[in-house]
Design a protein around this motif. Structure first.
Motif, PDB file in Angstrom:
ATOM      1  N   GLY A   2     -22.571  30.957  17.881  1.00 52.94           N
ATOM      2  CA  GLY A   2     -22.825  29.822  17.001  1.00 52.94           C
ATOM      3  C   GLY A   2     -21.775  29.692  15.924  1.00 52.94           C
ATOM      4  N   THR A   3     -21.705  28.518  15.344  1.00 51.46           N
ATOM      5  CA  THR A   3     -20.851  28.248  14.193  1.00 51.46           C
ATOM      6  C   THR A   3     -21.622  27.359  13.219  1.00 51.46           C
ATOM      7  N   ILE A   4     -21.340  27.510  11.959  1.00 50.46           N
ATOM      8  CA  ILE A   4     -21.907  26.637  10.939  1.00 50.46           C
ATOM      9  C   ILE A   4     -20.860  26.434   9.860  1.00 50.46           C
ATOM     10  N   ALA A   5     -20.757  25.220   9.357  1.00 51.77           N
ATOM     11  CA  ALA A   5     -19.733  24.916   8.361  1.00 51.77           C
ATOM     12  C   ALA A   5     -20.235  23.842   7.409  1.00 51.77           C
ATOM     13  N   ALA A   6     -19.796  23.932   6.183  1.00 52.72           N
ATOM     14  CA  ALA A   6     -20.047  22.902   5.171  1.00 52.72           C
ATOM     15  C   ALA A   6     -18.705  22.437   4.638  1.00 52.72           C
ATOM     16  N   TYR A   7     -18.573  21.136   4.392  1.00 49.23           N
ATOM     17  CA  TYR A   7     -17.259  20.628   4.010  1.00 49.23           C
ATOM     18  C   TYR A   7     -17.375  19.510   2.972  1.00 49.23           C
ATOM     19  N   TRP A   8     -16.256  19.286   2.309  1.00 51.57           N
ATOM     20  CA  TRP A   8     -16.089  18.165   1.373  1.00 51.57           C
ATOM     21  C   TRP A   8     -14.740  17.533   1.655  1.00 51.57           C
ATOM     22  N   PHE A  41       0.825  -1.199   0.000  1.00 52.79           N
ATOM     23  CA  PHE A  41       0.000   0.000   0.000  1.00 52.79           C
ATOM     24  C   PHE A  41       0.863   1.254   0.000  1.00 52.79           C
ATOM     25  N   ASP A  42       0.404   2.268  -0.774  1.00 51.01           N
ATOM     26  CA  ASP A  42       1.047   3.575  -0.748  1.00 51.01           C
ATOM     27  C   ASP A  42       0.444   4.396   0.399  1.00 51.01           C
ATOM     28  N   LEU A  43       0.952   5.614   0.568  1.00 52.83           N
ATOM     29  CA  LEU A  43       0.379   6.495   1.583  1.00 52.83           C
ATOM     30  C   LEU A  43      -1.086   6.799   1.268  1.00 52.83           C
ATOM     31  N   SER A  44      -1.896   6.906   2.322  1.00 50.40           N
ATOM     32  CA  SER A  44      -3.258   7.400   2.156  1.00 50.40           C
ATOM     33  C   SER A  44      -3.193   8.913   1.995  1.00 50.40           C
ATOM     34  N   THR A  45      -3.871   9.446   0.996  1.00 54.05           N
ATOM     35  CA  THR A  45      -3.854  10.883   0.741  1.00 54.05           C
ATOM     36  C   THR A  45      -5.274  11.429   0.807  1.00 54.05           C
ATOM     37  N   GLY A  46      -5.373  12.719   1.076  1.00 53.94           N
ATOM     38  CA  GLY A  46      -6.697  13.313   1.188  1.00 53.94           C
ATOM     39  C   GLY A  46      -6.703  14.774   0.827  1.00 53.94           C
ATOM     40  N   ARG A  47      -7.916  15.270   0.528  1.00 48.74           N
ATOM     41  CA  ARG A  47      -8.139  16.688   0.242  1.00 48.74           C
ATOM     42  C   ARG A  47      -9.398  17.119   0.988  1.00 48.74           C
ATOM     43  N   GLN A  48      -9.431  18.366   1.436  1.00 47.16           N
ATOM     44  CA  GLN A  48     -10.594  18.872   2.140  1.00 47.16           C
ATOM     45  C   GLN A  48     -10.816  20.338   1.808  1.00 47.16           C
ATOM     46  N   ALA A  49     -12.075  20.688   1.566  1.00 49.41           N
ATOM     47  CA  ALA A  49     -12.482  22.080   1.378  1.00 49.41           C
ATOM     48  C   ALA A  49     -13.601  22.383   2.372  1.00 49.41           C
ATOM     49  N   GLU A  50     -13.554  23.570   2.968  1.00 50.31           N
ATOM     50  CA  GLU A  50     -14.543  23.923   3.983  1.00 50.31           C
ATOM     51  C   GLU A  50     -14.866  25.403   3.927  1.00 50.31           C
ATOM     52  N   VAL A  51     -16.137  25.742   4.082  1.00 52.77           N
ATOM     53  CA  VAL A  51     -16.578  27.127   4.215  1.00 52.77           C
ATOM     54  C   VAL A  51     -17.491  27.199   5.428  1.00 52.77           C
ATOM     55  N   LEU A  98      -5.910 -10.477   6.412  1.00 53.31           N
ATOM     56  CA  LEU A  98      -5.951  -9.917   5.068  1.00 53.31           C
ATOM     57  C   LEU A  98      -6.425  -8.470   5.122  1.00 53.31           C
ATOM     58  N   THR A  99      -5.678  -7.581   4.480  1.00 50.69           N
ATOM     59  CA  THR A  99      -6.037  -6.166   4.413  1.00 50.69           C
ATOM     60  C   THR A  99      -6.468  -5.825   2.992  1.00 50.69           C
ATOM     61  N   LEU A 100      -7.597  -5.152   2.874  1.00 55.24           N
ATOM     62  CA  LEU A 100      -8.162  -4.825   1.570  1.00 55.24           C
ATOM     63  C   LEU A 100      -7.934  -3.351   1.245  1.00 55.24           C
ATOM     64  N   PRO A 101      -7.579  -3.030  -0.007  1.00 55.02           N
ATOM     65  CA  PRO A 101      -7.422  -1.627  -0.395  1.00 55.02           C
ATOM     66  C   PRO A 101      -8.772  -1.007  -0.758  1.00 55.02           C
ATOM     67  N   VAL A 102      -8.995   0.218  -0.275  1.00 55.91           N
ATOM     68  CA  VAL A 102     -10.170   0.991  -0.655  1.00 55.91           C
ATOM     69  C   VAL A 102      -9.676   2.092  -1.577  1.00 55.91           C
ATOM     70  N   GLY A 103     -10.102   2.074  -2.832  1.00 50.19           N
ATOM     71  CA  GLY A 103      -9.571   3.024  -3.802  1.00 50.19           C
ATOM     72  C   GLY A 103      -9.804   4.465  -3.419  1.00 50.19           C
ATOM     73  N   ALA A 104     -11.056   4.814  -3.071  1.00 47.67           N
ATOM     74  CA  ALA A 104     -11.366   6.201  -2.730  1.00 47.67           C
ATOM     75  C   ALA A 104     -12.648   6.253  -1.920  1.00 47.67           C
ATOM     76  N   GLN A 105     -12.701   7.246  -1.044  1.00 45.23           N
ATOM     77  CA  GLN A 105     -13.867   7.466  -0.197  1.00 45.23           C
ATOM     78  C   GLN A 105     -14.044   8.965  -0.042  1.00 45.23           C
ATOM     79  N   SER A 106     -15.276   9.458  -0.083  1.00 49.72           N
ATOM     80  CA  SER A 106     -15.515  10.889   0.029  1.00 49.72           C
ATOM     81  C   SER A 106     -16.740  11.151   0.893  1.00 49.72           C
ATOM     82  N   SER A 107     -16.851  12.367   1.375  1.00 49.24           N
ATOM     83  CA  SER A 107     -18.006  12.747   2.178  1.00 49.24           C
ATOM     84  C   SER A 107     -18.276  14.230   2.023  1.00 49.24           C
ATOM     85  N   ILE A 108     -19.551  14.560   2.077  1.00 51.23           N
ATOM     86  CA  ILE A 108     -20.030  15.946   2.070  1.00 51.23           C
ATOM     87  C   ILE A 108     -20.882  16.123   3.313  1.00 51.23           C
ATOM     88  N   GLY A 109     -20.696  17.208   4.021  1.00 52.07           N
ATOM     89  CA  GLY A 109     -21.449  17.346   5.254  1.00 52.07           C
ATOM     90  C   GLY A 109     -21.636  18.776   5.701  1.00 52.07           C
TER      91      GLY A 109
END
Length: 276
Positions: free
Chosen positions: A100-106, A77-87, A122-133
């Motif tokens: 109060g606080t409010i935020a939306a993210y990807w 396995f290579d390094l796990s990498t990620g990206r995040q955007a938030e407003v 046995l370890t399985l590779p997960v190609g990609a995973q994403s979330s919006i919240g």
């Protein structure tokens, strides 16, 4: 980051097998490099109201910590990498009595690994995973004696690329991820040095397997406590957790024989905190 991993096997080497596909070679080495960054911008619309935005990247070893991972979790396995955007926005209102606080993210993560529910070796590779919240938090001092706080979040998480046993799980929700969560606290300072608290926690239903067949039901748990400032350096607290004696699973693992982690039933606690 520049990471060099050298693994030495002090046990007898073994060849790959069906139960342990990676085997146990005499030694193993791996090298990882990563460059990550973060940028953000904040604007104060008024002294009590601002908006912000940020973007960041991340990298982490596969299967979590290198010091606790086994060979099968890091060998291919290579390094796990990620990206995040938030407003979002942070604000005060009602003359500073509320905030109060409010935020939306990807968020997107790649090269994730997970343990096979049917074979812990046995370890399985997960190609990609994403979330919006969306997340929101609110605090309000209603009167000098009464205050309330609460937060909620909505998460739409998806397995974007993942093949398990030759079957695509793309489009499914990752395990143990609820769509909705919420928390609330009510506080009453009813007498000098005395305080009463009531809290509620809600967690939506979750899946215990990648196929999204095994469902863990949603749950709501209520807690209550009473605190007495006996001395300026001593705080005495009596607490009841899980008031309704709810039976609920906090975590689950699917597969042919699902496993669930049940949390504690109704419990009573007495705590004294000393500030020495």
């Amino acid at each position: 980051d520049d990471i060099s991993l050298d693994n030495t096997n002090f046990r007898d080497p073994t060849p790959p097998s069906q139960s342990n596909p990676f085997g146990a070679p005499p030694s193993f080495s791996k090298h990882y490099t990563a460059v990550t960054w973060r940028a953000g911008l904040m604007y104060d619309i008024t002294p009590s109201f601002n908006v912000y935005g940020q973007y960041s990247t991340a990298a982490s070893p596969p299967a979590g910590l290198l010091t606790t991972a086994n060979l099968g979790q890091v060998r291919n396995f290579d390094l796990s990498t990620g990206r995040q955007a938030e407003v979002g926005s942070k604000f005060d209102f009602w003359g500073g009595r509320g905030s109060g606080t409010i935020a939306a993210y990807w968020i997107e993560r790649n090269n994730i690994s997970t343990t096979d529910a049917n074979n812990p070796n046995l370890t399985l590779p997960v190609g990609a995973q994403s979330s919006i919240g969306v997340e929101a938090n609110l605090g309000l001092r209603i009167t000098p004696e009464w205050s309330v706080q609460g937060n909620m979040s909505y998460t739409d998480a998806t397995l974007d690329e993942f093949n398990e046993g030759g079957v695509s799980r793309a489009g499914n929700r990752p395990t143990n991820v609820p769509k909705w969560t919420a928390n609330g606290w009510l506080t009453w300072d009813f007498y000098k040095d005395w305080q009463w608290n009531f809290g509620v926690r809600f967690v939506d239903d979750r899946f215990a397997d990648n196929a999204n067949y095994v469902i863990m039901p949603s749950y709501a748990v209520f807690d209550m406590q009473m605190s007495w400032q006996v001395h300026k350096n001593a705080l005495l607290t009596a607490r009841v957790k899980n008031l309704t004696d709810e039976t609920y699973a906090e975590w689950g693992s699917g597969g042919s024989s699902p496993l669930f982690l049940l949390r504690e039933p109704r419990i009573f606690q007495i705590e004294i905190k000393l500030d020495l």
